[in-house]
Design an enzyme around this catalytic site. Structure first.
Site, PDB file in Angstrom:
ATOM      1  CE  LYS A  29      -3.025   0.490   3.515  1.00  0.00           C
ATOM      2  NZ  LYS A  29      -2.966   1.742   4.291  1.00  0.00           N
ATOM      3  NE  ARG A  34       6.108   6.442   0.785  1.00  0.00           N
ATOM      4  CZ  ARG A  34       5.227   6.276   1.772  1.00  0.00           C
ATOM      5  NH1 ARG A  34       4.101   5.623   1.545  1.00  0.00           N
ATOM      6  NH2 ARG A  34       5.462   6.761   2.974  1.00  0.00           N
ATOM      7  N   GLY A 102      -5.212   7.673   5.404  1.00  0.00           N
ATOM      8  CA  GLY A 102      -4.315   8.643   6.048  1.00  0.00           C
ATOM      9  C   GLY A 102      -3.085   8.888   5.204  1.00  0.00           C
ATOM     10  NE  ARG A 130      -5.600   8.015  10.960  1.00  0.00           N
ATOM     11  CZ  ARG A 130      -4.918   7.228  10.146  1.00  0.00           C
ATOM     12  NH1 ARG A 130      -5.510   6.707   9.085  1.00  0.00           N
ATOM     13  NH2 ARG A 130      -3.663   6.950  10.384  1.00  0.00           N
ATOM     14  CB  SER A 175       5.102   9.905  11.239  1.00  0.00           C
ATOM     15  OG  SER A 175       4.227  10.035  10.145  1.00  0.00           O
ATOM     16  CG  ASP A 328       0.594  -0.077   9.596  1.00  0.00           C
ATOM     17  OD1 ASP A 328       0.239   0.758  10.447  1.00  0.00           O
ATOM     18  OD2 ASP A 328       0.959   0.241   8.451  1.00  0.00           O
ATOM     19  CE  LYS A 355      -0.185   4.146  12.932  1.00  0.00           C
ATOM     20  NZ  LYS A 355       0.623   4.899  11.962  1.00  0.00           N
ATOM     21  NE  ARG A 359      -5.121  -0.038  12.956  1.00  0.00           N
ATOM     22  CZ  ARG A 359      -4.497   0.097  11.799  1.00  0.00           C
ATOM     23  NH1 ARG A 359      -3.173   0.180  11.769  1.00  0.00           N
ATOM     24  NH2 ARG A 359      -5.174   0.150  10.669  1.00  0.00           N
ATOM     25  NE  ARG A 405      -2.632  -2.024   8.403  1.00  0.00           N
ATOM     26  CZ  ARG A 405      -2.384  -2.420   7.152  1.00  0.00           C
ATOM     27  NH1 ARG A 405      -2.541  -3.678   6.806  1.00  0.00           N
ATOM     28  NH2 ARG A 405      -1.963  -1.568   6.244  1.00  0.00           N
TER      29      ARG A 405
END
Ligand code: S3P
Length: 451
Positions: A29, A34, A102, A130, A175, A328, A355, A359, A405
């Site tokens: 992903k 990108r 995000g 977020r 990040s 993740d 996230k 989570r 997830r």
């Protein structure tokens, strides 16, 4: 009102046949977003093989079309991007809706910041909660102006500048999204834009920038921080990109194969960038048998086929410094930990609270509802393992907080548990792992849609 999709994961039959076969998981992903974005910054045609066709990435493709790039998918499943050159984006005619993504919104905010045009971004209910101030702050320093909803949230209007200033920015949290937003803005700023990372985050942006012809220098400061220096206003050249399988998606069949007795599966072409692949180190520390075959590199990214066999796991204390390289994967690790021998302690994962859902709370609540002993910490989670047997409660439907997830983590749990597990919100799996249930069922699992 749309109905929430509930799926049921059934435990494997007692025959011990387990999960078997060779599969490939969808494309990475992070790399998919990108590759599309950098393709849009080249004059000429880039081709992308193995792009993730999940909703998140499709939303980025759609936004790039709104900026004037020509983005198509051929019948051969190859994506082609005809871009506009660095600084060449055109004003979008409408609001850009990035759905649940995000990564999509933060990277595109960076891109938009150094173009002299106005863009309006929004997203779904989760994305609108977020934090975006983390990218707004450095992008303001570069000269862009922002109007955001309260708390630096979406919807956000960005009034970009075609006279962006290169900055040096030290990341306040590990990040890759913040790093990438600054670097993408820096592409259309004269001079050198520098990002300093006290704790390294995934470096797909750096690899792909180089692949497309940008000058990116990476060095280490005296205090050990990683320094990334990008020379602005390069002429990017169209490229062929081969997207590896997403290690964060591979984590689910890996976990299922470890849990279901008798399993022996191979997952082909998995990206194993060292800043992504720390789950494998953690699982091996827990006693997992995972071997790598056919190791190779594409565009600077390590790739291999993984063979995973079922076996007992022991609880461990996960080194907190590993967190950025497996951020993740904590939800599925928490699910696996419920089957391990002894407690698994996960700390230093406060970022999980911002996230697609919180989570830490989502996993603590779901595991707790099924009967697992779990302790929620401010920046972590402790899960008591059941030594091969994890509990279920028939009357429980796990609430996944509409997080892909979390949904896949509990479906994996159900494949290994004492009885079927019902999981709500499974439609979100489409954001990152289209075809998840079918792929798992092809290996011999049993995940079905609840009637
Ligand atoms: C991503 C970076 C990580 C990760 C997300 C994808 C990326 O987020 O959790 O799924 O592609 O850059 P942060 O940068 O917020 O840690």
């Amino acid at each position: 009102m749309s109905t929430v999709s509930v799926q049921i994961a059934h435990p494997a039959p007692a025959t011990g046949a387990g999960l078997r076969g060779a599969i490939a998981v969808p494309g990475d992903k992070s790399i998919s977003h990108r590759a599309l974005i950098l393709g849009a910054l080249c004059v000429g045609e880039s081709t992308i093989h193995g792009l993730l066709e999940g909703q998140d990435v499709l939303a980025t493709a759609q936004a790039l079309r709104a900026y004037g790039a020509h983005v198509t998918r051929g019948e051969d499943a190859i994506w082609r991007v005809n871009g506009l050159g660095v600084g060449g984006l055109m004003a979008p005619g409408d609001v850009l809706d990035l759905g649940n993504s995000g990564t999509g919104v933060r990277l595109l905010l960076g891109l938009a910041a150094s173009h002299g045009l106005t863009s309006v971004f929004t997203g779904d209910a989760s994305l609108r909660q977020r934090p975006m101030q983390r990218v707004i702050t450095p992008l303001q320093q570069m000269g862009a102006r922002f109007e955001a909803a309260a708390g630096g949230r979406l919807p956000i209007t960005v009034i970009g500048t075609d006279r962006a200033m290169p900055i040096e920015y030290r990341l306040p949290v590990a990040s890759a999204q913040i790093k990438s937003a600054v670097l993408l803005a820096g592409l259309n700023a004269p001079g050198i834009t520098t990002v300093v990372e006290p704790r390294p985050s995934r470096d797909h942006t750096e690899h792909l920038l180089r692949h497309f012809g940008a000058e990116v220098e990476v060095s280490t400061d005296a205090d050990g921080a990683r320094r990334i220096a990008l020379t602005g206003q390069p002429e990017l050249r169209p490229q062929i990109v081969q997207v590896p399988g997403d290690p964060s998606s591979a984590a689910f069949p890996i976990a299922a194969a470890l849990l279901v007795p008798g399993s022996d599966i191979t997952i082909k072409d998995v990206g194993l960038n060292p800043l992504r692949a720390a789950l494998l180190d953690t699982l091996r520390d827990m006693g997992a048998e995972i071997t790598e075959q056919n190791r190779r590199r594409h565009q600077g990214e390590a790739i291999a086929d993984l063979r995973v066999r079922a076996g007992p796991l022991r609880g461990i204390e996960v080194p907190p410094e590993r967190a950025p390289a497996m951020i993740d994967e904590y939800p599925v690790l928490a699910a696996l930990a419920a089957f391990a021998d002894g407690p698994t302690v996960m700390r230093g994962i406060g970022e999980l609270r911002v996230k697609e859902s919180d989570r830490i709370t989502a996993m603590a609540n779901g595991l707790g509802a099924l009967g697992v002993t779990v302790e929620e910490l401010e920046d972590g989670l402790i899960v008591q393992g059941g030594n091969g047997a994890a509990p279920v409660r028939d009357d429980v439907c796990v609430d996944t907080e509409m997080d892909h997830r979390i949904a896949m983590s509990f479906l994996v749990y159900g494949l290994g548990a004492q009885g079927p597990v019902r999981v709500a919100g499974c439609e979100m799996i489409e954001t990152s792992f289209p075809g998840f249930a079918a792929l798992m069922n092809g290996l011999g699992g049993r995940i079905e849609v609840a009637s």
